[in-house]
Write an enzyme that holds these catalytic residues in place. Structure first.
Site, PDB file in Angstrom:
ATOM      1  N   ARG A 169       0.805  -1.224   0.000  1.00  0.00           N
ATOM      2  CA  ARG A 169       0.000   0.000   0.000  1.00  0.00           C
ATOM      3  C   ARG A 169       0.837   1.274   0.000  1.00  0.00           C
ATOM      4  NH1 ARG A 169      -2.154  -3.434  -1.522  1.00  0.00           N
ATOM      5  NH2 ARG A 169      -4.144  -4.380  -0.999  1.00  0.00           N
ATOM      6  N   SER A 217     -10.692   0.711   1.563  1.00  0.00           N
ATOM      7  CA  SER A 217     -10.335   0.310   2.925  1.00  0.00           C
ATOM      8  C   SER A 217      -9.817   1.511   3.706  1.00  0.00           C
ATOM      9  CB  SER A 217      -9.262  -0.780   2.893  1.00  0.00           C
ATOM     10  OG  SER A 217      -9.753  -1.944   2.259  1.00  0.00           O
ATOM     11  N   GLU A 287      -5.090   3.772   5.531  1.00  0.00           N
ATOM     12  CA  GLU A 287      -4.846   3.614   4.087  1.00  0.00           C
ATOM     13  C   GLU A 287      -5.453   4.792   3.349  1.00  0.00           C
ATOM     14  OE1 GLU A 287      -6.345   0.508   0.682  1.00  0.00           O
ATOM     15  OE2 GLU A 287      -5.395  -0.338   2.459  1.00  0.00           O
TER      16      GLU A 287
END
Length: 294
Positions: A169, A217, A287
């Site tokens: 990520r 998310s 995130e």
């Protein structure tokens, strides 16, 4: 300062209200939004903008909360015009503002395999690279060959995937740099049922993730853990603040139930982080990106 903006081929939009277009339907305004026509237009703007004009970059806000106080200065939006896609197998050259979904759909139409496993992720190609978007079995770093960057002074550079050292990520893009285009691996897949792959991943997402006024998310998965399991185990799966609520379909997603403010989401995120830390000893990392002023 806004009267000294350089001439561009793209467009300036003054006092833009993010509530009309952001995925969460929240956020204030920016002083000016600049939508460049192409990389050269962007470079010209960056080299000639007033030195006191702050800049920020967005894609289509699919993983961004824009705060209620808005964004001071100029927001650069690549997704309006910088969306060209060109196939030169075994690669594809894609502008950063192109939607990932559009690239995948066009690839499938031409029986080309590249990012089809990411079908359903609503961001731009540039945003997907910046965060190394992915699912457990596939990430953007698996197909990225190189990325073209422009820094906030208008200087160009090209970096390979190896040079970026992309992580979970995180595309590890240098600070104050903008992804303008990417070279992606792509190969002919006449014998592969790409439509079937897309259908499989679409159904998987519909079964497990909410739709509507929501982003992706909220938190990254800690090593060898799942954020949603920590959230649920900490009793946060039914929390809400104002119009912001934890999704009853997937508790690592937050949704706008109709009248939320950006501050509701920020407060909800902090409560979840604190409760998870207290219950499990794990500090969750966002995130989702948060930009702007309170």
């Amino acid at each position: 300062m806004l009267h000294d903006l350089p001439k561009v081929r793209g467009e300036y939009i003054f006092n833009y209200d993010f509530r009309v277009s952001s995925f969460l339907r929240v956020g204030g305004r920016c002083d000016v939004m600049f939508c460049p026509m192409d990389k050269n237009d962007l470079i010209g703007f960056l080299r000639n903008r007033p030195s006191t004009l702050d800049v920020a970059v967005i894609g289509n806000t699919s993983n961004t909360i824009i705060l209620d106080g808005g964004v001071k200065g100029c927001v650069i939006n690549l997704s309006r015009h910088m969306d060209r896609i060109k196939f030169e197998l075994p690669i594809a050259i894609v502008d950063a503002g192109a939607l990932l979904l559009d690239f995948i759909n066009l690839s499938v139409m031409q029986s080309v395999s590249s990012c089809e496993k990411l079908y359903g992720i609503p961001g731009t190609v540039g945003g997907a690279i910046a965060m190394n978007a992915g699912i457990p079995e596939f990430e953007m770093s698996d197909v990225l060959v190189s990325a073209e960057l422009v820094d906030y002074h208008g200087q160009e550079t090209s970096v390979t995937t190896q040079e970026l050292n992309m992580r979970y990520r995180s595309g590890n893009i240098p600070s104050n740099s903008i992804v303008t285009s990417a070279t992606l691996r792509a190969h002919s897949a006449m014998e592969v049922d790409l439509s079937g792959i897309i259908k499989e991943f679409t159904m998987r997402r519909l079964r497990s993730q909410p739709v509507g006024a929501t982003c992706g998310s909220t938190f990254k998965n800690p090593p060898n853990m799942k954020a949603w399991e920590l959230i649920k185990a900490s009793g946060c799966d039914q929390l809400f603040i104002g119009g912001a609520a934890v999704s009853d379909k997937h508790c690592n997603f937050l949704v706008n139930t109709g009248n939320a403010k950006a501050s509701d989401f920020v407060e909800l995120i902090e409560i979840i982080k604190n409760r998870v830390l207290e219950k499990t000893g794990v500090l969750l990392e966002e995130e989702i990106k948060i930009i702007g002023e309170y």
